[in-house]
Design an enzyme around this catalytic site. Sequence first.
Site, PDB file in Angstrom:
ATOM      1  N   HIS A 146     -54.323  20.099  72.391  1.00  0.00           N
ATOM      2  CA  HIS A 146     -54.385  19.038  73.403  1.00  0.00           C
ATOM      3  C   HIS A 146     -55.467  19.301  74.454  1.00  0.00           C
ATOM      4  O   HIS A 146     -55.844  18.395  75.196  1.00  0.00           O
ATOM      5  CB  HIS A 146     -53.013  18.824  74.063  1.00  0.00           C
ATOM      6  CG  HIS A 146     -52.597  19.893  75.028  1.00  0.00           C
ATOM      7  ND1 HIS A 146     -51.713  20.895  74.692  1.00  0.00           N
ATOM      8  CD2 HIS A 146     -52.917  20.109  76.322  1.00  0.00           C
ATOM      9  CE1 HIS A 146     -51.505  21.671  75.740  1.00  0.00           C
ATOM     10  NE2 HIS A 146     -52.228  21.209  76.745  1.00  0.00           N
ATOM     11  N   ASP A 176     -50.105  22.349  67.862  1.00  0.00           N
ATOM     12  CA  ASP A 176     -50.874  22.313  69.113  1.00  0.00           C
ATOM     13  C   ASP A 176     -51.813  23.506  69.231  1.00  0.00           C
ATOM     14  O   ASP A 176     -51.916  24.119  70.290  1.00  0.00           O
ATOM     15  CB  ASP A 176     -49.949  22.239  70.330  1.00  0.00           C
ATOM     16  CG  ASP A 176     -50.693  21.786  71.585  1.00  0.00           C
ATOM     17  OD1 ASP A 176     -51.805  21.231  71.452  1.00  0.00           O
ATOM     18  OD2 ASP A 176     -50.172  22.001  72.708  1.00  0.00           O
ATOM     19  N   SER A 258     -53.056  25.877  79.902  1.00  0.00           N
ATOM     20  CA  SER A 258     -52.892  25.556  78.485  1.00  0.00           C
ATOM     21  C   SER A 258     -53.942  26.254  77.642  1.00  0.00           C
ATOM     22  O   SER A 258     -55.143  26.178  77.912  1.00  0.00           O
ATOM     23  CB  SER A 258     -52.998  24.045  78.267  1.00  0.00           C
ATOM     24  OG  SER A 258     -51.880  23.381  78.802  1.00  0.00           O
TER      25      SER A 258
END
Length: 547
Positions: A146, A176, A258
Site C-alpha cells: 500500500h 501487503d 508502514s
Amino acid sequence: MKKHTLLLSLFSVIVLITLSACGTLSLPFEITMKTAEDAAPLAKSSPTQEPAPSEPAVSMPAIENAEGDFVTTFQNTLEQVYVRVNPSVVNIQVKQSVEVSDSLPFEIPGFPFFNMPDGEPQQQFRSALGSGFVWDKDGHIVTNNHVIDSAEEIEVIFSDGTILPATLVGADPDSDLAVLKVDADPDLLQPVSIADSDTVKVGQLAIAIGNPYGLEGTMTTGIVSAIGRSLPANQNSGTSYSIPNIIQTDAPINPGNSGGVLLDVQGNVIGVTAAIESSTNSNAGIGFAIPSNIVSKVVPELIQDGIYNHAWLGISGTTLIPDLSSAMDLPSDQRGVLVRDVFPNSPAEEAGLRGSGKQITIDGVEVTVGGDVITAIDGQPISKMEDLIAYLATNTNVGQKVTLDILRDGKQQSFDVTLAPRPSSQEEKAEELSQERGVRLGIVGMTLTKAVNDAMNLDANQKGVLVEQVQVGSLADKAGLQGSFTLATIDGQRVRIGGDVITAVNGKDVENIQELSHLLAQLPANAGFTLNILRDGKEMEISVPAR
C-alpha cells in the site's frame, strides 16, 4: 548508592513482578553486557527463508544485586540494536499523478491551487511517504504494497541521506508486501536478519524503526501485545482476504511507519509494520505487523517472478459459534469453520464441499446456516476461521493436496482438495460486480448487518452495501465514493467500517451486495448513473460519470 536508588525507583514498576524473595532478577531475553564506551554493532546477516535460531546464543546472567546496572545495560542494548539496524531501514517517497480541476473536493481558504487554469483539468502530483528495509546485497528493498500502490515515481532515501530512484520488482496486495530495487554501492546495502515469527511470545520486547511522518530513523519500543491477529488485505480485490498471524504491538507506530521493521531484542526482524487501529489516525497503542515468516515466504517469489501465487481453497466462511451450532443441531461446544459460500469453479466446488443455504435470524440478524463445518485440515484441528487462513498461508502451496475433515448434517466426512492459485483481482471484479457486462463500479463492498450498523451508529434496520475499498482510477473513485478506514472487530472478524453506504442505483433500492451486482450488470456500459448513499449518517445522491 543514591544514583542506583534513583534508577531503581524509575524502573521499579517494570521489574517489580520479576523480583524474587532474595532480590535476584532474571531476564528472559539476551542482553550483551557492554558499556556505552565499548558498545559495538551486532553481527549482520542476510535474510534467508531459514528462520533465525529461536534460542539466544548467549543468555544474560541474572543480576544478583537489585541495585545492579540494569538500566544502563538495557539502554546499551537498545543503542546497539539501533546502530546495527537503522542503516538497513530506508525512507520511501512516492509520487502519484492525479487529475484536478477548479471543482476540487476541498480547498484551503486563502491558498490557491497554483498553475490551475479555471475549468481546465491538469495533471498534478501528490506524494506519500513510507518505510522499507534492505533485503539483500543485490539492492532489493522490502516495503508494504500500500506504500507504493499506483506510484509513478519511487525514491529510496538511506539513513546517510543518499537518495536513489527505485523500480518495482514485484508486489503482492494479498499479503501487503512489495519489493523494490535500487542500483546502489554494496557498501550502502546492509541487509536485515530475519527471525522466526512462530517463536514470538506475548510480552516479549518489541522495537520499531521507521519514518513516522517522514521523521527518518525513528525508534520506538514496547512489547508484543498479542499474536494470531488477522488484518484485511488487498484494497483492489473483489473478495475480502485476510493476512493471518499478525503481530500486535504497543510500540508506537504512526503514518509513515508502514513498511518498516518490528524487531526482537537481538535486532532481528519479527514483522513488517503495516497498520494501526486509531480513531485519530495516529498512535493509540495498537499497531500491527506482518509476521516475518510470511515475509520470508512471499519476498523470494516476488524477487524471482514478480508475483506471489496464494494457495486458494475457494470458500467464504465464518467461525462456528454456539448460536450457529444450536441452529444446526450440533453441540454448543462444537468448534470449526462454517462454510457459507463455495465459489464457482473453485477447488472446494470440485471436491464437493457444500455451502450454507438455510436462512435464519439470530439476535435480529439474518444469517445462513446448513453448510459443511471444517474441523481439521491435514489432521490439524481448526477451531476458528483464522486457523484455516493461517494454515493455508503458511503451510500450503499451489497444487498441493490437502485433506479436510468436515461435519455434514452432523456426520464426519473427509475430502481431498487440490489447491489452485487465488484468482486475480481483475478476474474477481469482472465476475462479481460487472459479470462481464454492464458497469464495473470498482469497489469492494459488504452487505450491512445489524452488527455493522451498530458499529457505525446507523439505524439497526438500515439496508445497503458498505463500501470497504475503492479502486484507484475506477468509476467509484471518479465519482468520489469513500471507502472504509476504521478497523473494527465484528463477529470475531477484523473488518473496515466507516465508508459510504450505497442504498440505491438510479432510484432502485439496494439491500445487499447481490442486488447491487445485479443492478450494475443491467446498466448500459457507457452511460452515467446515480447512486444514493449514506455518508456519516447523512443521505446524499452522487452522479457516476460514463465510462
